[in-house]
Design a protein around this motif. Structure first.
Motif, short mmCIF file in Angstrom:
data_model
loop_
_atom_site.label_atom_id
_atom_site.label_comp_id
_atom_site.label_asym_id
_atom_site.label_seq_id
_atom_site.Cartn_x
_atom_site.Cartn_y
_atom_site.Cartn_z
N CYS A 1 -9.37 -1.86 -1.29
CA CYS A 1 -8.55 -1.25 -0.25
C CYS A 1 -8.46 0.42 -0.46
CB CYS A 1 -7.01 -1.95 -0.48
SG CYS A 1 -5.99 -1.26 0.46
N VAL B 1 -1.99 0.61 -4.77
CA VAL B 1 -1.79 -0.76 -4.19
C VAL B 1 -1.13 -1.61 -5.29
CG1 VAL B 1 -2.84 -2.88 -3.23
CG2 VAL B 1 -3.70 -0.65 -2.53
N TRP C 1 -10.71 2.35 6.43
CA TRP C 1 -9.59 1.34 6.86
C TRP C 1 -10.09 0.10 7.87
CZ3 TRP C 1 -5.40 0.14 3.99
CH2 TRP C 1 -4.83 1.29 3.33
N TYR D 1 -12.58 -1.97 5.92
CA TYR D 1 -11.84 -3.11 4.94
C TYR D 1 -11.07 -4.26 5.75
CZ TYR D 1 -8.38 -4.63 1.58
OH TYR D 1 -7.62 -5.44 0.36
N ASP D 2 -10.42 -3.84 6.70
CA ASP D 2 -9.58 -4.79 7.44
C ASP D 2 -10.85 -5.86 8.04
OD1 ASP D 2 -7.12 -5.03 8.73
OD2 ASP D 2 -8.22 -5.17 10.55
N ILE E 1 0.83 -1.36 0.01
CA ILE E 1 -0.18 -0.15 -0.05
C ILE E 1 0.95 1.24 0.15
CG2 ILE E 1 -1.81 1.31 1.10
CD1 ILE E 1 -2.39 -1.70 2.33
N TYR F 1 -1.03 -5.96 3.34
CA TYR F 1 -1.59 -7.20 3.56
C TYR F 1 -1.16 -8.28 2.62
CZ TYR F 1 -5.75 -4.48 5.79
OH TYR F 1 -6.33 -3.79 6.59
N TRP G 1 -9.74 -7.52 -4.18
CA TRP G 1 -9.69 -6.95 -3.04
C TRP G 1 -8.61 -5.56 -3.12
CZ3 TRP G 1 -12.14 -7.84 1.05
CH2 TRP G 1 -12.84 -8.97 1.14
N ALA G 2 -7.53 -5.56 -3.89
CA ALA G 2 -6.63 -4.47 -4.01
C ALA G 2 -7.53 -3.04 -4.45
CB ALA G 2 -5.63 -4.66 -5.10
N TYR H 1 -7.72 -13.14 4.90
CA TYR H 1 -6.45 -12.36 5.60
C TYR H 1 -5.33 -13.49 6.17
CZ TYR H 1 -4.14 -9.53 9.36
OH TYR H 1 -3.67 -8.95 9.95
#
Length: 107
Positions: free
Chosen positions: A89, A98, A19, A22-23, A7, A72, A85-86, A32
């Motif tokens: 983010c 990313v 954030w 997203y996490d 990132i 990540y 997913w990118a 993850y």
């Protein structure tokens, strides 16, 4: 397949709530593996080896507007899923980027 999402921020950390969302989403999706935020680039130390001599320099090795702010590692079925997913983010929004790298498996 494991992919690392590196990132890069243009200087703004972005919306904290985005954030956290997203996490939470990568963890709830079961993709993850790991991830961390990095301290400010001003606290970085660069190490190079010149011949047999170790050279240590305070700070980053290059002046740039984009800095690596965290990463990540996600375990997903394919590159297309990793790209999705990118794009989700927050680090890829508003001037950030990313960088997606597949983790190499040896042996």
């Amino acid at each position: 397949m494991k992919y690392m999402l590196l990132i890069y921020s243009g200087g703004a950390a972005g919306d904290f709530e985005a954030w956290m969302d997203y996490d939470k989403s990568v963890k709830e999706a079961g993709v993850y593996v790991s991830g961390e935020s990095l301290t400010d680039v001003a606290q970085a130390t660069t190490v190079r080896v010149d011949g047999a001599e170790r050279v240590v320099t305070d700070g980053p090795f290059a002046e740039t507007r984009e800095v690596l702010g965290g990463y990540y590692v996600l375990d997903v079925p394919d590159k297309e899923t990793a790209l999705d997913w990118a794009a989700r983010c927050p680090g890829s929004w508003e001037g950030g980027a990313v960088v997606l790298r597949e983790c190499e498996v040896y042996g």
